[in-house]
Design a protein around this motif. Structure first.
Motif, PDB file in Angstrom:
ATOM      1  N   SER A 101      12.405  -9.983   6.657  1.00 25.59           N
ATOM      2  CA  SER A 101      13.277 -10.331   5.539  1.00 25.59           C
ATOM      3  C   SER A 101      12.711  -9.941   4.175  1.00 25.59           C
ATOM      4  O   SER A 101      13.316 -10.245   3.140  1.00 25.59           O
ATOM      5  N   LEU A 102      11.582  -9.278   4.144  1.00 27.20           N
ATOM      6  CA  LEU A 102      10.963  -8.912   2.871  1.00 27.20           C
ATOM      7  C   LEU A 102      11.761  -7.852   2.133  1.00 27.20           C
ATOM      8  O   LEU A 102      12.432  -7.013   2.744  1.00 27.20           O
ATOM      9  N   GLU A 103      11.667  -7.883   0.811  1.00 25.03           N
ATOM     10  CA  GLU A 103      12.264  -6.826  -0.003  1.00 25.03           C
ATOM     11  C   GLU A 103      11.604  -5.505   0.356  1.00 25.03           C
ATOM     12  O   GLU A 103      10.417  -5.443   0.704  1.00 25.03           O
ATOM     13  N   ALA A 104      12.377  -4.418   0.267  1.00 21.41           N
ATOM     14  CA  ALA A 104      11.920  -3.122   0.769  1.00 21.41           C
ATOM     15  C   ALA A 104      10.617  -2.667   0.125  1.00 21.41           C
ATOM     16  O   ALA A 104       9.725  -2.141   0.797  1.00 21.41           O
ATOM     17  N   GLY A 105      10.480  -2.871  -1.169  1.00 24.51           N
ATOM     18  CA  GLY A 105       9.262  -2.444  -1.852  1.00 24.51           C
ATOM     19  C   GLY A 105       8.043  -3.213  -1.379  1.00 24.51           C
ATOM     20  O   GLY A 105       6.954  -2.636  -1.222  1.00 24.51           O
ATOM     21  N   VAL A 106       8.211  -4.507  -1.161  1.00 31.36           N
ATOM     22  CA  VAL A 106       7.103  -5.325  -0.658  1.00 31.36           C
ATOM     23  C   VAL A 106       6.730  -4.883   0.753  1.00 31.36           C
ATOM     24  O   VAL A 106       5.545  -4.755   1.095  1.00 31.36           O
ATOM     25  N   LEU A 107       7.734  -4.622   1.584  1.00 34.90           N
ATOM     26  CA  LEU A 107       7.481  -4.156   2.941  1.00 34.90           C
ATOM     27  C   LEU A 107       6.760  -2.809   2.914  1.00 34.90           C
ATOM     28  O   LEU A 107       5.830  -2.580   3.692  1.00 34.90           O
ATOM     29  N   ALA A 108       7.154  -1.930   2.013  1.00 30.72           N
ATOM     30  CA  ALA A 108       6.493  -0.627   1.895  1.00 30.72           C
ATOM     31  C   ALA A 108       5.022  -0.794   1.524  1.00 30.72           C
ATOM     32  O   ALA A 108       4.153  -0.086   2.046  1.00 30.72           O
ATOM     33  N   ASP A 109       4.720  -1.723   0.636  1.00 30.45           N
ATOM     34  CA  ASP A 109       3.318  -1.971   0.267  1.00 30.45           C
ATOM     35  C   ASP A 109       2.520  -2.461   1.468  1.00 30.45           C
ATOM     36  O   ASP A 109       1.352  -2.079   1.654  1.00 30.45           O
ATOM     37  N   LEU A 110       3.133  -3.320   2.284  1.00 30.35           N
ATOM     38  CA  LEU A 110       2.449  -3.810   3.475  1.00 30.35           C
ATOM     39  C   LEU A 110       2.194  -2.692   4.481  1.00 30.35           C
ATOM     40  O   LEU A 110       1.148  -2.652   5.131  1.00 30.35           O
ATOM     41  N   VAL A 111       3.168  -1.769   4.602  1.00 28.79           N
ATOM     42  CA  VAL A 111       2.978  -0.621   5.495  1.00 28.79           C
ATOM     43  C   VAL A 111       1.804   0.226   5.013  1.00 28.79           C
ATOM     44  O   VAL A 111       0.944   0.643   5.804  1.00 28.79           O
ATOM     45  N   ASP A 112       1.746   0.481   3.705  1.00 32.53           N
ATOM     46  CA  ASP A 112       0.619   1.241   3.148  1.00 32.53           C
ATOM     47  C   ASP A 112      -0.712   0.584   3.522  1.00 32.53           C
ATOM     48  O   ASP A 112      -1.643   1.247   3.990  1.00 32.53           O
ATOM     49  N   ALA A 113      -0.803  -0.726   3.307  1.00 33.66           N
ATOM     50  CA  ALA A 113      -2.046  -1.443   3.596  1.00 33.66           C
ATOM     51  C   ALA A 113      -2.352  -1.440   5.091  1.00 33.66           C
ATOM     52  O   ALA A 113      -3.512  -1.286   5.511  1.00 33.66           O
ATOM     53  N   GLU A 114      -1.329  -1.588   5.898  1.00 35.73           N
ATOM     54  CA  GLU A 114      -1.514  -1.651   7.342  1.00 35.73           C
ATOM     55  C   GLU A 114      -2.036  -0.322   7.890  1.00 35.73           C
ATOM     56  O   GLU A 114      -2.974  -0.291   8.707  1.00 35.73           O
ATOM     57  N   LEU A 115      -1.455   0.780   7.431  1.00 38.33           N
ATOM     58  CA  LEU A 115      -1.883   2.079   7.936  1.00 38.33           C
ATOM     59  C   LEU A 115      -3.290   2.426   7.456  1.00 38.33           C
ATOM     60  O   LEU A 115      -4.059   3.068   8.183  1.00 38.33           O
ATOM     61  N   ARG A 116      -3.649   1.976   6.259  1.00 42.93           N
ATOM     62  CA  ARG A 116      -5.041   2.167   5.815  1.00 42.93           C
ATOM     63  C   ARG A 116      -5.997   1.357   6.694  1.00 42.93           C
ATOM     64  O   ARG A 116      -7.082   1.833   7.053  1.00 42.93           O
ATOM     65  N   ALA A 117      -5.573   0.156   7.059  1.00 47.99           N
ATOM     66  CA  ALA A 117      -6.419  -0.678   7.909  1.00 47.99           C
ATOM     67  C   ALA A 117      -6.573  -0.091   9.310  1.00 47.99           C
ATOM     68  O   ALA A 117      -7.593  -0.300   9.975  1.00 47.99           O
ATOM     69  N   LEU A 118      -5.564   0.661   9.776  1.00 49.27           N
ATOM     70  CA  LEU A 118      -5.618   1.270  11.098  1.00 49.27           C
ATOM     71  C   LEU A 118      -6.415   2.572  11.122  1.00 49.27           C
ATOM     72  O   LEU A 118      -6.762   3.058  12.207  1.00 49.27           O
ATOM     73  N   ALA A 119      -6.700   3.138   9.949  1.00 48.15           N
ATOM     74  CA  ALA A 119      -7.340   4.452   9.890  1.00 48.15           C
ATOM     75  C   ALA A 119      -8.674   4.510  10.641  1.00 48.15           C
ATOM     76  O   ALA A 119      -8.913   5.471  11.389  1.00 48.15           O
ATOM     77  N   PRO A 120      -9.573   3.536  10.492  1.00 54.52           N
ATOM     78  CA  PRO A 120     -10.831   3.624  11.254  1.00 54.52           C
ATOM     79  C   PRO A 120     -10.616   3.601  12.762  1.00 54.52           C
ATOM     80  O   PRO A 120     -11.291   4.335  13.503  1.00 54.52           O
ATOM     81  N   ALA A 121      -9.696   2.772  13.231  1.00 52.88           N
ATOM     82  CA  ALA A 121      -9.419   2.723  14.667  1.00 52.88           C
ATOM     83  C   ALA A 121      -8.804   4.027  15.140  1.00 52.88           C
ATOM     84  O   ALA A 121      -9.115   4.519  16.237  1.00 52.88           O
ATOM     85  N   TYR A 122      -7.933   4.630  14.319  1.00 54.80           N
ATOM     86  CA  TYR A 122      -7.346   5.925  14.692  1.00 54.80           C
ATOM     87  C   TYR A 122      -8.426   6.997  14.797  1.00 54.80           C
ATOM     88  O   TYR A 122      -8.450   7.773  15.763  1.00 54.80           O
ATOM     89  N   ALA A 123      -9.327   7.038  13.814  1.00 57.92           N
ATOM     90  CA  ALA A 123     -10.410   8.029  13.845  1.00 57.92           C
ATOM     91  C   ALA A 123     -11.288   7.834  15.078  1.00 57.92           C
ATOM     92  O   ALA A 123     -11.693   8.799  15.740  1.00 57.92           O
ATOM     93  N   LYS A 124     -11.559   6.567  15.412  1.00 60.59           N
ATOM     94  CA  LYS A 124     -12.377   6.279  16.597  1.00 60.59           C
ATOM     95  C   LYS A 124     -11.657   6.721  17.861  1.00 60.59           C
ATOM     96  O   LYS A 124     -12.268   7.301  18.775  1.00 60.59           O
TER      97      LYS A 124
END
Length: 244
Positions: A101-124
């Motif tokens: 139910s989040l506003e689109a801009g807030v959801l987009a910010d969370l996606v940005d943060a989430e994908l950055r957090a996944l980057a080390p696991a992806y590299a591994k």
């Protein structure tokens, strides 16, 4: 496949199909078909399991020796061995709660943060498996993520590829970030089933929620290509909630 199979048979070339959807094979009636109880996109079984895949291929080719017909449909006996859940597997990031139910801009910010957090696991994961399916767009994962979140925020950025329309570029960017997240989930040697991975990605990540949001938005677009991509390619049918 049915029409092609019958054409080949008429030309004297024996053919056999591998069917992932049994009712479809029953309806189209190819000359020979082996139904396999695997996930869509995995007609010969789990990736990386060459002995199991060889069994599937030999079972299909074995149908060429049958003298009954003209239409022959057989069932492969075994399930995908990777579909048993891995009780020890844990997602690489905590679940994102209450994001639908989040506003689109807030959801987009969370996606940005989430994908950055996944980057080390992806590299591994890339190091451990020595491969990746990310790259359909021909741009780095970070660029694909930025492109998707720009659309989520209501922008319509220029295509990231000179030979693609913006909406086709969005389709491939979505595919790349899905692959990025799902490959990150494999880091550390875990063997989650595809259902485990799908349940995590679509039910517990901001990225999964964002892609569903984009799909709903594009379904109301005046561009028929956008509607087609939203309908056919963005979210698996089993992951679309009732009415959405």
């Amino acid at each position: 496949m049915s029409a092609l199979g019958h054409y080949l048979e008429e030309a004297g070339i024996a053919s056999v199909a591998i069917a992932l959807i049994r009712p479809q094979a029953e309806h189209t009636r190819p000359p020979r078909a082996l139904w396999v109880p695997f996930e869509l996109g995995r007609p010969i079984g789990p990736p990386g399991d060459a002995p199991f895949q060889r069994r599937v291929i030999l079972a299909a080719l074995g149908m060429l020796e049958a003298d009954n017909g003209p239409v022959l449909l057989q069932d492969f006996a075994d399930d995908d061995p990777r579909e048993a859940p891995d009780a020890a597997w844990r997602p690489p990031i905590p679940p994102a709660d209450g994001v639908e139910s989040l506003e689109a801009g807030v959801l987009a910010d969370l996606v940005d943060a989430e994908l950055r957090a996944l980057a080390p696991a992806y590299a591994k994961s890339c190091t451990e498996r020595a491969r990746s399916t990310v790259g359909l767009l021909g741009a780095p994962p970070a660029a694909a993520a930025d492109y998707v979140t720009a659309w989520l925020r209501g922008e319509q950025p220029q295509s990231l590829a000179a030979d693609m329309s913006p909406i086709l570029s969005l389709r491939f960017a979505v595919d790349d970030i899905k692959a990025f997240a799902l490959e990150a989930a494999l880091a550390g040697g875990g063997q989650p089933s595809s259902q485990q991975q799908g349940d995590w990605f679509w039910n517990e990540t901001a990225t999964g929620a964002a892609i569903r949001r984009l799909r709903r938005t594009l379904l109301t677009d005046e561009d028929e290509r956008a509607k087609l991509i939203a309908t056919m390619f963005m979210v698996p049918a089993l992951r679309i909630p009732p009415g959405g």
